[in-house]
Design a protein around this motif. Structure first.
Motif, PDB file in Angstrom:
ATOM      1  N   GLY A  19       0.343  -1.346   0.000  1.00  0.00           N
ATOM      2  CA  GLY A  19      -0.125  -0.065   0.206  1.00  0.00           C
ATOM      3  C   GLY A  19       0.517   0.769  -0.177  1.00  0.00           C
ATOM      4  N   VAL A  20       1.909   1.161   0.197  1.00  0.00           N
ATOM      5  CA  VAL A  20       2.877   2.555   0.641  1.00  0.00           C
ATOM      6  C   VAL A  20       4.895   2.549   0.023  1.00  0.00           C
ATOM      7  N   THR A  21       4.298   1.474  -0.764  1.00  0.00           N
ATOM      8  CA  THR A  21       5.707   1.165  -1.788  1.00  0.00           C
ATOM      9  C   THR A  21       5.425   0.784  -3.099  1.00  0.00           C
ATOM     10  N   TYR A  22       6.547   0.654  -3.927  1.00  0.00           N
ATOM     11  CA  TYR A  22       6.369   0.339  -5.604  1.00  0.00           C
ATOM     12  C   TYR A  22       8.011   0.036  -5.548  1.00  0.00           C
ATOM     13  N   SER A  23       7.699   0.152  -6.917  1.00  0.00           N
ATOM     14  CA  SER A  23       8.986  -1.184  -7.561  1.00  0.00           C
ATOM     15  C   SER A  23      10.431   0.067  -7.927  1.00  0.00           C
ATOM     16  N   ALA A  24       9.541   1.131  -8.003  1.00  0.00           N
ATOM     17  CA  ALA A  24      11.266   1.879  -8.095  1.00  0.00           C
ATOM     18  C   ALA A  24      11.378   2.212  -7.306  1.00  0.00           C
ATOM     19  N   VAL A  25      10.881   2.268  -6.009  1.00  0.00           N
ATOM     20  CA  VAL A  25      11.376   3.429  -4.317  1.00  0.00           C
ATOM     21  C   VAL A  25      12.106   1.981  -4.228  1.00  0.00           C
ATOM     22  N   PHE A  26      11.786   0.647  -4.178  1.00  0.00           N
ATOM     23  CA  PHE A  26      12.996  -0.059  -3.754  1.00  0.00           C
ATOM     24  C   PHE A  26      14.528  -0.443  -4.819  1.00  0.00           C
ATOM     25  N   SER A  27      13.674   0.020  -6.531  1.00  0.00           N
ATOM     26  CA  SER A  27      14.715   0.040  -6.966  1.00  0.00           C
ATOM     27  C   SER A  27      15.721   0.993  -6.222  1.00  0.00           C
ATOM     28  N   ASP A  28      15.163   2.145  -6.077  1.00  0.00           N
ATOM     29  CA  ASP A  28      15.859   2.902  -5.557  1.00  0.00           C
ATOM     30  C   ASP A  28      17.391   2.794  -4.261  1.00  0.00           C
ATOM     31  N   VAL A  29      16.472   2.476  -3.152  1.00  0.00           N
ATOM     32  CA  VAL A  29      17.023   1.910  -2.304  1.00  0.00           C
ATOM     33  C   VAL A  29      17.935   0.836  -2.277  1.00  0.00           C
ATOM     34  N   ARG A  32      21.154   2.300  -3.321  1.00  0.00           N
ATOM     35  CA  ARG A  32      21.533   3.244  -2.503  1.00  0.00           C
ATOM     36  C   ARG A  32      22.662   2.255  -1.842  1.00  0.00           C
ATOM     37  N   LEU A  33      21.829   1.227  -1.588  1.00  0.00           N
ATOM     38  CA  LEU A  33      22.239   0.263  -0.737  1.00  0.00           C
ATOM     39  C   LEU A  33      23.800  -0.933  -1.857  1.00  0.00           C
ATOM     40  N   GLY A  34      23.271  -0.616  -3.231  1.00  0.00           N
ATOM     41  CA  GLY A  34      25.324  -0.993  -3.051  1.00  0.00           C
ATOM     42  C   GLY A  34      24.691  -2.121  -4.164  1.00  0.00           C
ATOM     43  N   PHE A  35      23.598  -2.503  -4.525  1.00  0.00           N
ATOM     44  CA  PHE A  35      22.951  -3.397  -5.852  1.00  0.00           C
ATOM     45  C   PHE A  35      21.913  -2.966  -7.080  1.00  0.00           C
ATOM     46  N   ARG A  36      23.040  -3.067  -7.952  1.00  0.00           N
ATOM     47  CA  ARG A  36      22.817  -1.659  -8.556  1.00  0.00           C
ATOM     48  C   ARG A  36      21.815  -2.425  -9.904  1.00  0.00           C
ATOM     49  N   SER A 167      16.651 -15.512  -6.011  1.00  0.00           N
ATOM     50  CA  SER A 167      16.683 -16.612  -5.828  1.00  0.00           C
ATOM     51  C   SER A 167      15.370 -17.361  -4.639  1.00  0.00           C
ATOM     52  N   ALA A 168      14.809 -17.924  -4.214  1.00  0.00           N
ATOM     53  CA  ALA A 168      13.833 -18.025  -3.537  1.00  0.00           C
ATOM     54  C   ALA A 168      14.095 -17.379  -1.990  1.00  0.00           C
ATOM     55  N   GLY A 169      12.735 -16.621  -1.775  1.00  0.00           N
ATOM     56  CA  GLY A 169      13.235 -16.411  -0.572  1.00  0.00           C
ATOM     57  C   GLY A 169      13.393 -14.811  -0.632  1.00  0.00           C
ATOM     58  N   ASP A 170      14.092 -14.221  -1.929  1.00  0.00           N
ATOM     59  CA  ASP A 170      13.998 -12.716  -2.126  1.00  0.00           C
ATOM     60  C   ASP A 170      12.829 -12.092  -1.721  1.00  0.00           C
ATOM     61  N   LEU A 171      12.867 -10.697  -1.943  1.00  0.00           N
ATOM     62  CA  LEU A 171      12.016  -9.653  -1.151  1.00  0.00           C
ATOM     63  C   LEU A 171      11.185  -9.481  -3.055  1.00  0.00           C
ATOM     64  N   VAL A 172      10.632  -9.525  -3.769  1.00  0.00           N
ATOM     65  CA  VAL A 172       9.495  -9.013  -5.237  1.00  0.00           C
ATOM     66  C   VAL A 172       9.353  -8.572  -4.949  1.00  0.00           C
ATOM     67  N   VAL A 173       9.424  -7.220  -5.957  1.00  0.00           N
ATOM     68  CA  VAL A 173       8.234  -5.659  -5.851  1.00  0.00           C
ATOM     69  C   VAL A 173       7.894  -5.886  -7.460  1.00  0.00           C
ATOM     70  N   ALA A 174       6.064  -5.679  -7.231  1.00  0.00           N
ATOM     71  CA  ALA A 174       6.218  -5.439  -9.362  1.00  0.00           C
ATOM     72  C   ALA A 174       4.695  -4.908  -9.551  1.00  0.00           C
ATOM     73  N   ASP A 175       4.856  -4.059 -10.168  1.00  0.00           N
ATOM     74  CA  ASP A 175       3.218  -3.568 -10.080  1.00  0.00           C
ATOM     75  C   ASP A 175       4.112  -3.132 -11.401  1.00  0.00           C
ATOM     76  N   ALA A 176       3.432  -1.458 -12.456  1.00  0.00           N
ATOM     77  CA  ALA A 176       2.839  -1.423 -13.498  1.00  0.00           C
ATOM     78  C   ALA A 176       4.318  -1.061 -14.387  1.00  0.00           C
ATOM     79  N   ASP A 177       5.765  -0.272 -12.996  1.00  0.00           N
ATOM     80  CA  ASP A 177       6.422   0.187 -13.468  1.00  0.00           C
ATOM     81  C   ASP A 177       7.225  -1.570 -14.593  1.00  0.00           C
ATOM     82  N   GLY A 178       7.572  -2.275 -13.471  1.00  0.00           N
ATOM     83  CA  GLY A 178       7.845  -3.267 -13.892  1.00  0.00           C
ATOM     84  C   GLY A 178       8.131  -4.152 -12.349  1.00  0.00           C
ATOM     85  N   VAL A 179       9.452  -4.989 -12.306  1.00  0.00           N
ATOM     86  CA  VAL A 179       9.728  -6.116 -10.929  1.00  0.00           C
ATOM     87  C   VAL A 179      10.846  -6.006 -10.705  1.00  0.00           C
ATOM     88  N   THR A 180      11.625  -5.460  -8.960  1.00  0.00           N
ATOM     89  CA  THR A 180      12.243  -4.897  -8.074  1.00  0.00           C
ATOM     90  C   THR A 180      12.512  -6.677  -7.604  1.00  0.00           C
TER      91      THR A 180
END
Length: 224
Positions: A19-29, A32-36, A167-180
């Motif tokens: 409800g409060v996040t989306y794929s783009a914000v997780f991509s940015d994060v 920031r954490l070095g996973f580009r 990998s199994a157990g990764d967090l996936v975030v998907a919406d109209a912009d795509g998949v992070t």
């Protein structure tokens, strides 16, 4: 045999995150954490359902076959029956000669408590899946049945999905912009930063709508 236990995952309020996040914000994060390189390539788009999908990856690798197995749909049935609440089916069918996902797979997933399906390949029964309200992203639709054409060969293993490692157990975030894809090792830190960043973007949006200058918004919130 799986390379990791997909059940050994942090407890998160997935509904709240959706409800409060989306794929783009997780991509940015992740940046920031070095996973580009954590987003799937363009072309995997929403085909059914609505909203943001947030959940734990259950991976499956599907490959072309030249005959139906002795137990028709056996690997697919076992995979679907193993889904649990909070899971998202992530299927690599990138050699995609046929539909790797359909209405009954989606119905079974809803019954198991899964949150969505991501398919690097084709699906079918789009209208029926959409009426079910089950979110599915993929590359497109094709009515051709999978039996004797493609079959799941491995589950809960590392796959390439739209060019990104999952990998199994990764967090996936998907919406109209795509998949992070958020690697499980950084999930807790990434979630905290994503919620914070989404809140900052809400504040920036309000200021811009009130006539604020972009330069001032950047200086105050440091988000764009």
């Amino acid at each position: 045999m799986s390379e990791t236990d997909p059940r050994d995952i942090p407890a998160l309020d997935l509904d709240h995150l959706a409800g409060v996040t989306y794929s783009a914000v997780f991509s940015d994060v992740c940046d920031r954490l070095g996973f580009r390189d954590q987003t799937a390539e363009p072309g995997i788009v929403p085909l059914a359902g609505r909203g943001t999908v947030v959940g734990w990856a259950r991976t499956a690798r599907s490959r072309p076959v030249d005959r139906a197995p002795e137990r028709p749909y056996g690997a697919e049935i076992d995979f679907l029956d193993s889904l649990r609440p909070g899971d998202v089916a992530v299927v690599d069918c990138s050699e995609r000669p046929a539909a790797a996902w359909g209405e009954l797979f989606s119905t079974a997933s809803v019954g198991r408590g899964a949150r969505g399906a991501l398919v690097d390949g084709y699906i079918r029964d789009r209208a029926k899946i959409d009426a079910l309200g089950f979110p599915v992203l993929g590359r497109g639709c094709r009515p051709t049945d999978s039996l004797g054409r493609v079959s799941i060969q491995a589950v809960d293993v590392g796959i390439r999905f739209g060019g990104v490692r999952v990998s199994a157990g990764d967090l996936v975030v998907a919406d109209a912009d795509g998949v992070t894809v958020v690697p499980r090792a950084i999930v807790r830190e990434a979630v905290a930063l994503a919620v914070e960043k989404a809140g900052l973007e809400d504040g920036a949006r309000d200021l811009l709508l009130a006539g604020g200058r972009m330069a001032d918004v950047w200086e105050r919130y440091r988000v764009l």
